[in-house]
Design a protein around this motif. Structure first.
Motif, PDB file in Angstrom:
ATOM      1  N   ILE A   1      40.555 -53.145 -91.461  1.00 30.58           N
ATOM      2  CA  ILE A   1      40.245 -54.585 -91.529  1.00 30.58           C
ATOM      3  C   ILE A   1      40.779 -55.178 -92.833  1.00 30.58           C
ATOM      4  CG2 ILE A   1      38.415 -56.289 -91.541  1.00 30.58           C
ATOM      5  CD1 ILE A   1      36.746 -54.404 -89.880  1.00 30.58           C
ATOM      6  N   VAL A   2      40.567 -54.461 -93.955  1.00 28.47           N
ATOM      7  CA  VAL A   2      41.052 -55.003 -95.233  1.00 28.47           C
ATOM      8  C   VAL A   2      42.576 -55.086 -95.230  1.00 28.47           C
ATOM      9  CG1 VAL A   2      41.139 -54.614 -97.701  1.00 28.47           C
ATOM     10  CG2 VAL A   2      39.057 -54.253 -96.500  1.00 28.47           C
TER      11      VAL A   2
ATOM     12  N   ILE B   1      40.949 -60.379-102.224  1.00 29.97           N
ATOM     13  CA  ILE B   1      40.825 -59.293-101.244  1.00 29.97           C
ATOM     14  C   ILE B   1      41.117 -57.960-101.917  1.00 29.97           C
ATOM     15  CG2 ILE B   1      41.808 -58.350 -99.133  1.00 29.97           C
ATOM     16  CD1 ILE B   1      42.351 -61.199 -98.279  1.00 29.97           C
TER      17      ILE B   1
ATOM     18  N   LEU C   1      47.720 -60.761 -93.662  1.00 24.30           N
ATOM     19  CA  LEU C   1      47.680 -62.199 -93.340  1.00 24.30           C
ATOM     20  C   LEU C   1      47.880 -63.035 -94.605  1.00 24.30           C
ATOM     21  CD1 LEU C   1      44.750 -62.457 -90.797  1.00 24.30           C
ATOM     22  CD2 LEU C   1      47.146 -62.790 -90.348  1.00 24.30           C
ATOM     23  N   ALA C   2      47.195 -62.656 -95.688  1.00 27.48           N
ATOM     24  CA  ALA C   2      47.338 -63.429 -96.929  1.00 27.48           C
ATOM     25  C   ALA C   2      48.762 -63.322 -97.455  1.00 27.48           C
ATOM     26  CB  ALA C   2      46.343 -62.940 -97.973  1.00 27.48           C
TER      27      ALA C   2
ATOM     28  N   ILE D   1      44.566 -55.603 -92.630  1.00 30.68           N
ATOM     29  CA  ILE D   1      44.996 -56.758 -91.842  1.00 30.68           C
ATOM     30  C   ILE D   1      44.810 -58.035 -92.652  1.00 30.68           C
ATOM     31  CG2 ILE D   1      44.561 -58.108 -89.767  1.00 30.68           C
ATOM     32  CD1 ILE D   1      43.711 -55.539 -88.418  1.00 30.68           C
ATOM     33  N   ALA D   2      43.666 -58.143 -93.352  1.00 27.72           N
ATOM     34  CA  ALA D   2      43.423 -59.339 -94.179  1.00 27.72           C
ATOM     35  C   ALA D   2      44.508 -59.476 -95.237  1.00 27.72           C
ATOM     36  CB  ALA D   2      42.053 -59.241 -94.833  1.00 27.72           C
TER      37      ALA D   2
END
Lengths: 116, 169, 90
Positions: free
Chosen positions: C16-17, C47, C23-24, C19-20
């Motif tokens: 999950i981290v 993040i 995206l950023a 993917i975040a």
């Protein structure tokens, strides 16, 4: 026993935090203009990183004090940096999304640039 | 620059207390030798920087008490509400936003209190403080409720302003 | 000392981290203006601070928690410097 309860509470908190970090990044990716992105980015990532930090402090024994200090530091500095970015980019000439209404800040920026 | 409210010695001791406390937290596994070194360093560092650190000295310790027991619960509730709001917007495929810049009026006098208010506003549902000018704070609001200065002030800043007024009296 | 955490939970956190972060990073690359890139960078650093904290737990090294503190301080100062640059040049 108490360690186990605290530890699993920490695991849940880290899950919540990681999820909100993801939501913040998704907001930054999806929303239409800079100020809306800044909103999603600031709020969601602040809760995400604070919740992750406190969760880690609960999981590992003896880390709680330092992780609380880190969480307080992040809570105090994150809004300041987003505020600085918002103000700087409005003055650097970034136009808000076309549906933005009303725009009371434009008058002030215009008045100040006239004075110069 | 704001005029100093407290005497130099008062501000100096506040700096010492704060630095020593920070030292204790940052060198967490407690040991008495660390504390001795920390005390010496706190006295010297406070001598160098107490003028810039605070204007009201030891009174700040009472403020930290109010901060922990009154401000923090309200703040955490608002932070969670704000995040559910953001989650609702971001996960909705249509993204229901109606952004706008509004202006609110605050009665707080001290600059530090205004900074706290602006910070709190940034982390509450749908609002981001962009600029501050004397009594007015300019705010980006993601779903505009009312554009009137009085109504907007009550809706956005109401709950925090009361607490901060007591805190920075 | 810490409780035993099953493998799949670690994998879920890291995925999950990651993917975040991706995206950023995409926002930081494509952002139409430099200000958008700065917003992407701001989110990215926050993040990454969270990621350092989780890594500290994974390797179980107390010192990595201090690394994340220093990272948070430096990223805050960096974003302030970028904001100042955007407003009135260097």
């Amino acid at each position: 026993m108490i360690d186990l309860i605290l530890g699993w509470t920490g695991v849940v908190l880290v899950f919540i935090g990681v999820f909100f970090l993801f939501l913040g990044a998704l907001g930054v990716f999806r929303l239409p203009d800079l100020f809306n992105r800044l909103q999603a980015g600031t709020k969601a990532t602040t809760l995400g990183v604070v919740s992750t930090t406190i969760g880690v402090g609960l999981i590992a024994k003896g880390w709680l004090i330092f992780s609380l200090a880190l969480a307080i530091f992040l809570l105090m500095t994150n809004p300041i940096s987003s505020h600085a970015l918002g103000r700087a980019s409005y003055r650097a000439g970034v136009k808000p999304y076309k549906g933005t209404n009303p725009d009371l800040y434009a008058e002030k920026v215009k008045k100040e640039s006239d004075q110069k | 620059m704001e005029r100093a409210e407290a005497s130099s010695i008062n501000r100096y001791f506040y700096a010492v207390v704060l630095y020593f406390f920070l030292w204790i937290i940052l060198t967490y596994p407690f040991s008495i030798q660390e504390w001795e070194a920390g005390a010496a360093i706190a006295f010297i560092a406070a001598l160098l920087s107490y003028r810039e650190l605070s204007v009201s000295g030891l009174k700040n310790i009472k403020r930290i008490g109010i901060l922990l027991f009154w401000y923090l619960p309200v703040f955490i509730r608002e932070l969670i509400k704000a995040n559910l709001h953001v989650a609702g917007i971001v996960l909705n495929p249509k993204m229901p936003i109606k952004p706008g810049f509004v202006k609110i009026k605050t009665n707080l006098k001290s600059p530090v209190a205004r900074v706290w208010l602006a910070n709190s506003i940034t982390l509450t549902p749908g609002t981001l403080s962009v600029d501050i000018e004397d009594q007015y704070i300019y705010i980006h609001w993601i779903t505009v409720g009312s554009t009137d200065v009085e109504h907007a002030s009550e809706e956005i800043a109401g709950s925090f302003e009361k607490i901060l007024e007591v805190m920075f009296k | 000392m810490r409780i035993e955490i099953p493998q799949f939970i670690w994998i879920a956190w890291f995925v999950i981290v990651s993917i975040a972060t991706i995206l950023a990073t995409i926002r930081a690359i494509i952002g139409p203006t430099n200000s958008d890139r700065a917003v992407g960078l701001d989110t990215w650093t926050t993040i990454t601070t969270g990621f350092w904290v989780i890594l500290a737990l994974y390797f179980f090294q107390y010192i990595l928690l201090s690394v994340s503190m220093v990272y948070a301080i430096l990223s805050f100062l960096g974003v302030l410097a970028i904001a100042r640059y955007l407003e009135r040049g260097l």
